[in-house]
Design an enzyme around this catalytic site. Structure first.
Site, PDB file in Angstrom:
ATOM      1  N   GLU A  84      47.547  41.210  47.050  1.00  9.11           N
ATOM      2  CA  GLU A  84      46.690  41.267  48.243  1.00  9.11           C
ATOM      3  C   GLU A  84      46.917  40.028  49.102  1.00  9.11           C
ATOM      4  O   GLU A  84      47.078  40.099  50.316  1.00  9.11           O
ATOM      5  CB  GLU A  84      45.212  41.351  47.834  1.00  9.11           C
ATOM      6  CG  GLU A  84      44.829  42.663  47.183  1.00  9.11           C
ATOM      7  CD  GLU A  84      43.425  42.681  46.630  1.00  9.11           C
ATOM      8  OE1 GLU A  84      42.868  41.601  46.341  1.00  9.11           O
ATOM      9  OE2 GLU A  84      42.873  43.789  46.480  1.00  9.11           O
ATOM     10  N   THR A 101      43.192  47.113  48.042  1.00 10.16           N
ATOM     11  CA  THR A 101      42.858  47.748  46.756  1.00 10.16           C
ATOM     12  C   THR A 101      41.341  47.761  46.567  1.00 10.16           C
ATOM     13  O   THR A 101      40.672  46.795  46.933  1.00 10.16           O
ATOM     14  CB  THR A 101      43.515  46.935  45.618  1.00 10.16           C
ATOM     15  OG1 THR A 101      44.948  46.972  45.806  1.00 10.16           O
ATOM     16  CG2 THR A 101      43.173  47.505  44.255  1.00 10.16           C
ATOM     17  N   LYS A 124      38.110  37.489  46.680  1.00 14.57           N
ATOM     18  CA  LYS A 124      38.720  38.763  46.336  1.00 14.57           C
ATOM     19  C   LYS A 124      39.240  38.692  44.904  1.00 14.57           C
ATOM     20  O   LYS A 124      39.317  37.622  44.325  1.00 14.57           O
ATOM     21  CB  LYS A 124      39.865  39.092  47.303  1.00 14.57           C
ATOM     22  CG  LYS A 124      39.356  39.462  48.700  1.00 14.57           C
ATOM     23  CD  LYS A 124      40.474  39.685  49.713  1.00 14.57           C
ATOM     24  CE  LYS A 124      41.424  40.759  49.276  1.00 14.57           C
ATOM     25  NZ  LYS A 124      40.734  42.022  48.891  1.00 14.57           N
ATOM     26  N   SER A 139      37.551  50.422  46.092  1.00 14.37           N
ATOM     27  CA  SER A 139      36.938  51.691  46.505  1.00 14.37           C
ATOM     28  C   SER A 139      36.842  51.804  48.030  1.00 14.37           C
ATOM     29  O   SER A 139      37.010  52.888  48.585  1.00 14.37           O
ATOM     30  CB  SER A 139      35.549  51.813  45.879  1.00 14.37           C
ATOM     31  OG  SER A 139      34.719  50.755  46.303  1.00 14.37           O
ATOM     32  N   THR A 140      36.619  50.696  48.723  1.00 14.92           N
ATOM     33  CA  THR A 140      36.546  50.758  50.193  1.00 14.92           C
ATOM     34  C   THR A 140      37.930  51.024  50.774  1.00 14.92           C
ATOM     35  O   THR A 140      38.101  51.841  51.672  1.00 14.92           O
ATOM     36  CB  THR A 140      35.944  49.458  50.769  1.00 14.92           C
ATOM     37  OG1 THR A 140      34.789  49.113  50.004  1.00 14.92           O
ATOM     38  CG2 THR A 140      35.557  49.627  52.224  1.00 14.92           C
ATOM     39  N   ASP A 184      41.829  45.562  53.943  1.00 16.59           N
ATOM     40  CA  ASP A 184      41.432  45.428  52.546  1.00 16.59           C
ATOM     41  C   ASP A 184      39.966  45.067  52.433  1.00 16.59           C
ATOM     42  O   ASP A 184      39.343  44.570  53.369  1.00 16.59           O
ATOM     43  CB  ASP A 184      42.275  44.314  51.885  1.00 16.59           C
ATOM     44  CG  ASP A 184      42.218  44.358  50.366  1.00 16.59           C
ATOM     45  OD1 ASP A 184      42.867  43.508  49.729  1.00 16.59           O
ATOM     46  OD2 ASP A 184      41.526  45.245  49.815  1.00 16.59           O
ATOM     47  N   GLY A 185      39.410  45.335  51.261  1.00 20.54           N
ATOM     48  CA  GLY A 185      38.020  45.003  50.994  1.00 20.54           C
ATOM     49  C   GLY A 185      37.875  43.574  50.523  1.00 20.54           C
ATOM     50  O   GLY A 185      38.820  42.784  50.586  1.00 20.54           O
ATOM     51  N   LYS A 216      28.276  42.553  50.495  1.00 22.26           N
ATOM     52  CA  LYS A 216      29.284  41.503  50.278  1.00 22.26           C
ATOM     53  C   LYS A 216      29.017  40.269  51.138  1.00 22.26           C
ATOM     54  O   LYS A 216      29.673  39.248  50.973  1.00 22.26           O
ATOM     55  CB  LYS A 216      30.689  42.046  50.596  1.00 22.26           C
ATOM     56  CG  LYS A 216      31.036  43.378  49.940  1.00 22.26           C
ATOM     57  CD  LYS A 216      31.016  43.289  48.431  1.00 22.26           C
ATOM     58  CE  LYS A 216      31.402  44.588  47.756  1.00 22.26           C
ATOM     59  NZ  LYS A 216      32.803  44.977  47.934  1.00 22.26           N
TER      60      LYS A 216
END
Ligand code: DER
Length: 220
Positions: A103, A28, A94, A30-31, A81-82, A121
């Site tokens: 997640e 979940t 996260k 934007s990435t 996932d980001g 990050k």
């Protein structure tokens, strides 16, 4: 542009790790959204997906990509996932997108966890980003008091209810979080906590980091 480059590299890596019977876990943010949009061009190469949020599930379905309930699949080959922060051990914070529980569930099931992030990050020690903690609503004040005892400064994320009907405390002032595994276990043990955003007991296996010099691939 960095997100696009990372997502492109992540699609290529994912396709190299799966076959047409594979289920891909989708994160979940934007990435992850960039990854979904690029994966859609190769949807014939995967059997389907499991999503870590309603938002990601809807995005996948809009591309005509099958989305399965986690209980309906035998295995998740890879989870992509980001993250909000990653340290050199690929231990993550996260939960910025309030999806941390699902997640963490899909990451726990997946055979491999590929984290995709831009260089903003990358940190030496976790904790500058406030640590999200998902909490059963009635326990919010109790958990907040316990987090203060651990040295944190918990802030209630007003107006946010998670996909699971819970609330979130964002815990400031924990930096530097080290060892991250120990703090993750301590917070897990506070009654009323559903999930905390430390992914140290189960870190990412692979990190694709978008940098000005290109996409770097690191392994745990
Ligand atoms: O909520 C999360 O854990 C997400 O992975 C998220 O925080 C990362 O979001 P971004 O890809 O939009 O930076």
């Amino acid at each position: 542009a960095l997100k696009q480059a990372v997502a492109t590299a992540a699609v290529a890596y994912t396709l190299s790790r799966i076959d047409d019977k594979s289920i891909v876990g989708i994160g979940t943010g934007s990435t992850a959204n960039c990854f979904i949009d690029l994966l859609a061009e190769h949807k014939a190469s995967i059997a389907g997906t499991v999503a870590s949020s309603q938002a990601s599930a809807e995005r996948l379905k809009a591309h005509g990509i099958p989305v399965y309930d986690l209980n309906a699949v035998d295995e998740v080959t890879i989870y992509v996932d980001g993250a909000d922060e990653t340290n050199p051990h690929l231990e993550l914070i996260k939960g910025g997108g309030a999806a941390l529980t699902r997640e963490k569930i899909v990451a726990a099931v997946a055979r491999e966890f590929l984290c995709i992030a831009d260089q903003s990050k990358w940190v030496d020690h976790l904790g500058t980003f406030p640590l999200p903690v998902e909490v059963i609503p009635m326990a919010r004040s109790h958990v907040a008091r316990e987090l203060v005892k651990l040295g944190g400064d918990p802030v209630y994320r007003q107006g946010v209810v998670t996909d699971n009907g819970n609330v979130i405390l964002d815990v400031h002032h924990l930096h530097p979080i080290s060892p991250a595994r120990e703090l993750e276990e301590k917070i897990n043990n506070i009654t009323g906590v559903v999930t905390n955003g430390l992914f140290a007991l189960r870190p990412a296996d692979v990190l694709m980091l978008g940098t000005a010099e290109g996409v770097k691939t690191l392994y745990a």
